[in-house]
Motif scaffolding. Sequence first.
Motif, PDB file in Angstrom:
ATOM      1  N   LYS A  20      43.598  61.913  35.225  1.00  0.00           N
ATOM      2  CA  LYS A  20      42.743  62.702  36.132  1.00  0.00           C
ATOM      3  C   LYS A  20      43.485  64.128  36.217  1.00  0.00           C
ATOM      4  O   LYS A  20      44.738  64.316  36.334  1.00  0.00           O
ATOM      5  N   GLU A  21      42.517  64.985  36.903  1.00  0.00           N
ATOM      6  CA  GLU A  21      43.135  66.377  37.185  1.00  0.00           C
ATOM      7  C   GLU A  21      43.462  66.397  38.749  1.00  0.00           C
ATOM      8  O   GLU A  21      42.931  65.680  39.394  1.00  0.00           O
ATOM      9  N   GLU A  22      44.127  67.256  38.934  1.00  0.00           N
ATOM     10  CA  GLU A  22      44.374  67.386  40.590  1.00  0.00           C
ATOM     11  C   GLU A  22      43.423  67.565  41.248  1.00  0.00           C
ATOM     12  O   GLU A  22      42.379  68.397  41.101  1.00  0.00           O
ATOM     13  N   GLY A  23      43.200  66.882  42.317  1.00  0.00           N
ATOM     14  CA  GLY A  23      42.006  66.899  43.303  1.00  0.00           C
ATOM     15  C   GLY A  23      40.912  66.010  42.569  1.00  0.00           C
ATOM     16  O   GLY A  23      39.773  65.999  43.431  1.00  0.00           O
ATOM     17  N   LYS A  24      40.961  65.403  41.616  1.00  0.00           N
ATOM     18  CA  LYS A  24      39.864  64.621  41.026  1.00  0.00           C
ATOM     19  C   LYS A  24      39.938  63.065  40.987  1.00  0.00           C
ATOM     20  O   LYS A  24      41.303  62.752  41.419  1.00  0.00           O
ATOM     21  N   SER A  25      39.193  62.359  40.523  1.00  0.00           N
ATOM     22  CA  SER A  25      39.248  60.916  40.655  1.00  0.00           C
ATOM     23  C   SER A  25      39.307  60.461  39.127  1.00  0.00           C
ATOM     24  O   SER A  25      39.235  61.165  38.357  1.00  0.00           O
ATOM     25  N   PHE A  26      39.897  59.251  38.906  1.00  0.00           N
ATOM     26  CA  PHE A  26      39.545  58.578  37.621  1.00  0.00           C
ATOM     27  C   PHE A  26      38.215  58.366  37.292  1.00  0.00           C
ATOM     28  O   PHE A  26      37.824  58.224  36.041  1.00  0.00           O
ATOM     29  N   GLY A  27      37.148  58.159  38.383  1.00  0.00           N
ATOM     30  CA  GLY A  27      35.798  58.082  37.996  1.00  0.00           C
ATOM     31  C   GLY A  27      35.205  57.013  37.846  1.00  0.00           C
ATOM     32  O   GLY A  27      34.205  56.609  37.467  1.00  0.00           O
ATOM     33  N   PHE A  28      35.655  55.857  38.797  1.00  0.00           N
ATOM     34  CA  PHE A  28      34.990  54.849  38.998  1.00  0.00           C
ATOM     35  C   PHE A  28      35.112  54.125  40.501  1.00  0.00           C
ATOM     36  O   PHE A  28      35.994  54.508  41.075  1.00  0.00           O
ATOM     37  N   HIS A  29      34.382  53.226  40.666  1.00  0.00           N
ATOM     38  CA  HIS A  29      34.318  52.541  42.069  1.00  0.00           C
ATOM     39  C   HIS A  29      34.697  51.144  41.936  1.00  0.00           C
ATOM     40  O   HIS A  29      34.366  50.335  41.185  1.00  0.00           O
ATOM     41  N   LEU A  30      35.647  50.781  42.806  1.00  0.00           N
ATOM     42  CA  LEU A  30      36.055  49.540  43.086  1.00  0.00           C
ATOM     43  C   LEU A  30      35.527  48.485  44.057  1.00  0.00           C
ATOM     44  O   LEU A  30      35.754  49.007  45.129  1.00  0.00           O
ATOM     45  N   GLN A  31      35.024  47.623  43.885  1.00  0.00           N
ATOM     46  CA  GLN A  31      34.371  46.567  44.850  1.00  0.00           C
ATOM     47  C   GLN A  31      34.963  45.220  44.927  1.00  0.00           C
ATOM     48  O   GLN A  31      35.714  44.792  43.731  1.00  0.00           O
ATOM     49  N   GLN A  32      35.239  44.899  46.074  1.00  0.00           N
ATOM     50  CA  GLN A  32      35.775  43.649  46.306  1.00  0.00           C
ATOM     51  C   GLN A  32      35.000  42.558  46.739  1.00  0.00           C
ATOM     52  O   GLN A  32      33.960  42.776  47.288  1.00  0.00           O
ATOM     53  N   GLU A  33      35.176  41.576  46.527  1.00  0.00           N
ATOM     54  CA  GLU A  33      34.642  40.137  46.898  1.00  0.00           C
ATOM     55  C   GLU A  33      35.493  39.333  47.674  1.00  0.00           C
ATOM     56  O   GLU A  33      36.378  38.777  47.450  1.00  0.00           O
ATOM     57  N   LEU A  34      35.129  39.826  49.056  1.00  0.00           N
ATOM     58  CA  LEU A  34      36.129  39.128  50.140  1.00  0.00           C
ATOM     59  C   LEU A  34      36.099  37.701  50.260  1.00  0.00           C
ATOM     60  O   LEU A  34      35.098  36.857  49.923  1.00  0.00           O
ATOM     61  N   ALA A  50      37.251  57.576  33.246  1.00  0.00           N
ATOM     62  CA  ALA A  50      36.850  56.112  33.108  1.00  0.00           C
ATOM     63  C   ALA A  50      35.590  55.704  32.160  1.00  0.00           C
ATOM     64  O   ALA A  50      35.797  54.851  31.447  1.00  0.00           O
ATOM     65  N   GLN A  51      34.615  56.870  31.912  1.00  0.00           N
ATOM     66  CA  GLN A  51      33.766  56.403  31.077  1.00  0.00           C
ATOM     67  C   GLN A  51      34.223  56.657  29.513  1.00  0.00           C
ATOM     68  O   GLN A  51      33.842  55.719  28.734  1.00  0.00           O
ATOM     69  N   TYR A  52      34.995  57.696  29.461  1.00  0.00           N
ATOM     70  CA  TYR A  52      35.467  58.060  28.176  1.00  0.00           C
ATOM     71  C   TYR A  52      36.531  56.761  27.579  1.00  0.00           C
ATOM     72  O   TYR A  52      36.332  56.541  26.204  1.00  0.00           O
ATOM     73  N   GLN A  53      37.105  56.277  28.339  1.00  0.00           N
ATOM     74  CA  GLN A  53      38.200  55.252  28.007  1.00  0.00           C
ATOM     75  C   GLN A  53      37.828  53.690  28.128  1.00  0.00           C
ATOM     76  O   GLN A  53      38.118  52.806  27.846  1.00  0.00           O
ATOM     77  N   GLY A  54      36.149  53.775  28.196  1.00  0.00           N
ATOM     78  CA  GLY A  54      35.398  52.247  27.929  1.00  0.00           C
ATOM     79  C   GLY A  54      35.350  51.463  29.167  1.00  0.00           C
ATOM     80  O   GLY A  54      35.204  50.202  29.152  1.00  0.00           O
ATOM     81  N   LEU A  55      36.001  51.793  30.462  1.00  0.00           N
ATOM     82  CA  LEU A  55      35.559  51.135  31.594  1.00  0.00           C
ATOM     83  C   LEU A  55      34.141  50.734  31.867  1.00  0.00           C
ATOM     84  O   LEU A  55      33.385  51.903  31.752  1.00  0.00           O
ATOM     85  N   ARG A  56      33.612  49.875  32.174  1.00  0.00           N
ATOM     86  CA  ARG A  56      32.073  49.388  32.202  1.00  0.00           C
ATOM     87  C   ARG A  56      31.822  48.574  33.831  1.00  0.00           C
ATOM     88  O   ARG A  56      32.925  48.108  34.082  1.00  0.00           O
ATOM     89  N   GLU A  57      30.917  48.941  34.151  1.00  0.00           N
ATOM     90  CA  GLU A  57      30.484  48.129  35.278  1.00  0.00           C
ATOM     91  C   GLU A  57      30.603  46.591  35.021  1.00  0.00           C
ATOM     92  O   GLU A  57      30.186  46.082  34.122  1.00  0.00           O
ATOM     93  N   GLY A  58      31.135  45.954  36.183  1.00  0.00           N
ATOM     94  CA  GLY A  58      31.229  44.387  35.902  1.00  0.00           C
ATOM     95  C   GLY A  58      32.581  44.180  35.350  1.00  0.00           C
ATOM     96  O   GLY A  58      32.887  43.154  35.581  1.00  0.00           O
ATOM     97  N   ASP A  59      33.332  45.049  35.012  1.00  0.00           N
ATOM     98  CA  ASP A  59      34.589  44.667  34.668  1.00  0.00           C
ATOM     99  C   ASP A  59      35.508  44.416  35.647  1.00  0.00           C
ATOM    100  O   ASP A  59      35.424  44.864  36.852  1.00  0.00           O
TER     101      ASP A  59
END
Length: 470
Positions: A20-34, A50-59
């Motif tokens: 990531k660049e300064e001030g930016k995010s990696f580009g994904f949201h992390l959800q917890q199952e309490l 995150a998208q370019y490196q193959g991270l997917r929803e549900g991972d």
Amino acid sequence: MESAAELWSLERPRFCLLSKEEGKSFGFHLQQELGWARHVVCRVEPGTSAQYQGLREGDRILGVNNHVVEHEDSEVVIRRIQASGPRVLLTVLAQYVLDVAQALQGNDALLCPTLGPEVRPRLCHIVKDEGGFGFTVTHKHRGSFWLVLSTGGAAERAGVPPGARLLEVNGVSVEKFSHNQLNRKLWQSGEQVTLLVAGPEVEEKCRQLGMPLAAPLAEGWSLPTKPRCLHLEKGPQGFGFLLREEKGFDGRLGQFLWEVDPGLPAERAGMQAGDRLVAVAGESVEGLSHEETVSRIQVQGSHVSLTVVDPEADRFFSMVRLSPLLFLESTEVPGCPQDTCSAALVETKDPSVEDTAMPPVPGGSRQCFLYPGPGGSYGFQLSCVASGPCLFISQVTLGGSAAQAGLQRGDVILEVNGYSAGENDLERLKQLAEAEPPLCLKLATRSPQGLEAWIPPGSGKDWVLASDLL
């Protein structure tokens, strides 16, 4: 019946090296199952690393750099990702694949591969001597380079292993370099150079695991400078330093330590004027405002642990594009009892953090107005459980907007922006939270102890948690 090789192929985790660049995010949201140690990617922003490196929803995130996080708390996982700085290596597995793997191996099986001690890439800083850098370069094709060491030379003394593959020069990948480009890069380095290398054993191990030879996995060898962990105990005259927000050498805003009072505990703890603050109590302060950083220090009370870098270290870690916090393990462990000293926190512009918590409203409830902090986060996590009050605050980030507004773990949410927080309204409330700030919450106080009573045994799967943008 599937062979062992086919099963391994199915269960094999994927590796996503994000930047990531300064001030930016990696580009994904992390959800917890309490109630479960599960770290789920619930959203991937388009056009991001995150998208370019193959991270997917549900991972499901199994590992962060070389740390297994399958059974760690969500706060620990988030801290590890934040502390990784501009680059992080995530080990992930799709949910359906994980279900198959756990059915075959059991729920407690650890599926995240790691590299053992001394079987990791090395970050080596080499200073020229009369024999130069002490290595020559061989190559097969563009981007593939190996080092031949001079016996007793500078590279060997700096920890470069025999037969090492060259991965980066001063934080720049050589993957697309020609031989001439590499020679020019080395020549431009002058009298010293920092190399990311991997020995044959490391290269073979990563090949077997399908793991990239990534910089965030590296061990530091003969580094010219290191982060420092200062342990301060407040004395009669306080801590004795000034914290100021200003731009560093590279134009980035940061939190810097100045006016270290002579003879007071801050100085005795090793603090130096001009140090950049990188962590409080082991937690990265990257991206936090001045007010949020001060709040994190104040929350620690009379005993404070600060991780700092001097200007030389700041330049070095910026050059290699790695967080200094990745190299604390080989230097000092945060919180370890070293020369614990007292010192005084003084601020010229003690940022009067505006108290956004409103007086209690009739009926035992109160209103709070929140503005998003860096990255758009309000600094709290929202949860629900079918067997109790529908929505409540399950976690509040220290120093965040929610903490400054007076939110507490266990607070029950009655209204969001004037709309009642009834049952099954979670998706609607998330949409309201994305509206123009401020976010107005009407809350009823409930103690964290009472919170536990809402969760009957085995009901962890009923929990839903809002996501964190990383």
